[in-house]
Design a protein around this motif. Structure first.
Motif, mmCIF file in Angstrom:
data_model
loop_
_atom_site.group_PDB
_atom_site.id
_atom_site.type_symbol
_atom_site.label_atom_id
_atom_site.label_comp_id
_atom_site.label_asym_id
_atom_site.label_seq_id
_atom_site.Cartn_x
_atom_site.Cartn_y
_atom_site.Cartn_z
ATOM 1 N N GLN A 6 0.598 -1.189 0.485
ATOM 2 C CA GLN A 6 0.071 0.358 -0.360
ATOM 3 C C GLN A 6 1.339 0.787 -0.234
ATOM 4 O OE1 GLN A 6 -2.255 0.255 3.829
ATOM 5 N NE2 GLN A 6 -4.116 1.323 2.660
ATOM 6 N N LYS A 7 2.452 1.610 0.838
ATOM 7 C CA LYS A 7 2.920 2.188 1.084
ATOM 8 C C LYS A 7 3.183 2.631 -0.548
ATOM 9 C CE LYS A 7 4.548 4.230 5.242
ATOM 10 N NZ LYS A 7 4.794 3.283 6.179
ATOM 11 N N HIS A 8 3.947 1.512 -1.138
ATOM 12 C CA HIS A 8 4.533 1.756 -2.499
ATOM 13 C C HIS A 8 3.352 2.274 -3.435
ATOM 14 C CE1 HIS A 8 6.443 -0.036 -6.461
ATOM 15 N NE2 HIS A 8 5.458 -0.395 -6.201
ATOM 16 N N LEU A 9 2.357 1.928 -3.162
ATOM 17 C CA LEU A 9 1.428 2.375 -4.314
ATOM 18 C C LEU A 9 1.041 3.929 -3.897
ATOM 19 C CD1 LEU A 9 -1.496 -1.039 -4.176
ATOM 20 C CD2 LEU A 9 0.926 -0.383 -5.944
ATOM 21 N N GLN A 10 1.198 4.100 -2.534
ATOM 22 C CA GLN A 10 1.487 5.652 -2.417
ATOM 23 C C GLN A 10 1.537 7.055 -3.346
ATOM 24 O OE1 GLN A 10 0.226 5.130 1.964
ATOM 25 N NE2 GLN A 10 -2.092 5.053 1.696
ATOM 26 N N ASN A 11 2.848 5.727 -2.440
ATOM 27 C CA ASN A 11 4.489 6.712 -3.377
ATOM 28 C C ASN A 11 4.059 6.982 -4.575
ATOM 29 O OD1 ASN A 11 5.917 7.202 -0.625
ATOM 30 N ND2 ASN A 11 6.857 5.133 -1.020
ATOM 31 N N GLU A 12 3.955 5.457 -5.912
ATOM 32 C CA GLU A 12 4.126 5.520 -6.830
ATOM 33 C C GLU A 12 2.909 6.869 -7.806
ATOM 34 O OE1 GLU A 12 4.341 2.724 -9.641
ATOM 35 O OE2 GLU A 12 5.889 3.312 -8.938
ATOM 36 N N LEU A 13 1.400 7.093 -6.690
ATOM 37 C CA LEU A 13 -0.049 7.711 -7.003
ATOM 38 C C LEU A 13 1.402 9.250 -6.567
ATOM 39 C CD1 LEU A 13 -2.704 5.714 -5.596
ATOM 40 C CD2 LEU A 13 -2.234 6.196 -7.953
ATOM 41 N N ALA A 14 1.868 8.847 -5.644
ATOM 42 C CA ALA A 14 2.181 10.907 -5.460
ATOM 43 C C ALA A 14 3.209 11.306 -6.283
ATOM 44 C CB ALA A 14 2.906 10.374 -4.061
#
Ligand SMILES: *Cc1c(COP(=O)(O)O)cnc(C)c1O
Length: 396
Positions: A6-14
């Motif tokens: 989830q953290k990884h995806l949030q970073n990608e989205l950011a």
């Protein structure tokens, strides 16, 4: 496990957001048409649909689809070869072949599937695919799924194509693949020269007519008509999702044996559902309309010419085009976003495109004309372009 992911995806989205590449979706609460109503309540003139012939909300197509709902029901619950083929699917395949002057047609759920499923069944590691660098993502993915040797040529560059063809002479079979119309500039592939080179270097030709079918050529039969090479290309792919009604569905049309083998081996055909009969029925109606009258195509052609001359008269810079796509060049990414936002305030819905969709320093507003646009729509839009262009210092 999901916490880290989830953290990884949030970073990608950011990252996507901070690069200015986050795609928002605007919500339309009316039918797709020359004018659409947004969920904000605002009604805007739509210049960013692929609704080239204005058929997305055509009364006759709607009627044909409704009729088919009554006679053939809603869904097929099957792939074509098990129990997903109706008389309407066969009729549409025949009509598409007649329209393009080809031998047979195979329908898919989308042209993305047609392009994804065309190479792998036909070609092996012994063969070569020679592909234009600006070809659509679905062609690129289709090529990736196939073991054939890959050659790429600079977009519409016949010198480079010839060079690649020379290098591909060792392979057993060669196929040149190109979009008919390139969707960012609106320019067309030089099919006459491509066919000439194909003959000289013993290659086949495939063209994707998604943005050209219904638009380009005297009667909207695409780039093979425009360049007088109908019947001289082995494979044409296209969509029912743009000029041809705008719903969904794709097709590959061409030489009989090619289509026959695709029915046996093309994975998106074998392992994905049939298009619903109502879509096929509206498709049949659409081909009948286009074959019996050139009126919609003539209106589109008039609109393209009119917008083109008015926007240039106003002092805007446009890319040379031979289609219903007109790139109004602003060259600056931020400016083109701002320009599109201001046009929306003026009631004109267009999209600004910038890097990486187009090269850096090539940012633009893309305008797509439709037969559904009236002269008033175009006049109002050109006036809005002039107003915003002056405000933002693009024109004097
Ligand atoms: C739109 C498009 C496709 C995909 O068509 P769909 O039927 O929407 O999947 C494929 N190729 C080109 C060139 C396109 O413009």
């Amino acid at each position: 496990m999901y916490t880290d992911f989830q953290k990884h995806l949030q970073n990608e989205l950011a990252e996507i957001t901070s690069a200015g590449l986050y795609k928002e979706e605007r919500i339309i609460v009316s039918p797709q048409d020359a004018e659409v109503t947004l969920d904000s309540g605002q009604t805007v003139i739509n210049f960013c649909a692929n609704n080239y012939l204005g058929l997305s909300n055509d009364a006759e197509l709607v009627r044909s689809a409704k009729n088919a709902l009554d006679t053939h029901g809603y869904g097929m619950s099957s792939v074509r070869f098990i129990c997903g083929t109706t008389d309407i699917h066969k009729e549409l395949e025949q009509k598409i072949a007649e329209f393009f002057g080809t031998e047979d047609t195979i329908l898919y759920a989308a042209c993305f599937d047609a392009n994804g499923g065309v190479f792998e069944p036909l070609l092996t590691a012994e063969d070569a695919i020679i592909s234009d660098t600006l070809n659509h993502a679905s062609i690129i993915d289709g090529v990736r799924l196939c073991k054939a040797a890959r050659y790429r040529y600079k977009t519409a560059d016949m010198e480079d194509l010839e060079k690649q063809l020379t290098e591909a002479q060792q392979q057993r079979f060669r196929i040149i693949v190109t979009d008919g119309v390139f969707s960012m500039d609106g320019n067309v592939a030089p099919m006459d020269k491509i066919v000439e080179l194909a003959e000289k270097y013993d290659a086949m030709v495939m063209v994707d007519e998604c943005h050209s079918a219904g638009v380009v050529g005297e009667t909207g039969r695409g780039v093979t008509e425009l360049f007088d090479v109908m019947g001289k290309v082995e494979i044409i792919t296209g969509t029912l999702g743009k000029a041809f009604g705008g719903a969904i569905g794709g097709f590959t049309t061409g030489k009989k044996e090619i289509i026959e083998l695709l029915r046996q081996r093309s994975r998106p055909y074998l392992f994905s559902n049939s298009i619903p009969p109502l879509i096929a029925a509206a498709g049949v109606k659409m081909i009948d309309m286009m074959s019996s009258s050139n009126e919609l195509h003539d209106t589109l052609t008039y609109n393209i010419g009119y917008f083109n001359s008015e926007i240039q008269k106003a002092g805007f810079d446009i890319k040379p085009t031979a289609s219903a796509i007109i790139a109004v060049m602003l060259y600056d990414a931020k400016l083109s976003q701002e320009f599109a936002a201001k046009l929306l305030e003026e009631g004109v819905y267009v999209i600004g495109f910038s890097y990486p969709v187009v090269p850096k320093e090539q940012a633009r507003i893309r305008v797509q004309l439709s037969a559904a646009h009236s002269k008033e729509h175009i006049d109002k839009t050109v006036a809005a372009f002039i107003k915003v262009g002056k405000e933002l210092g693009v024109i004097g």
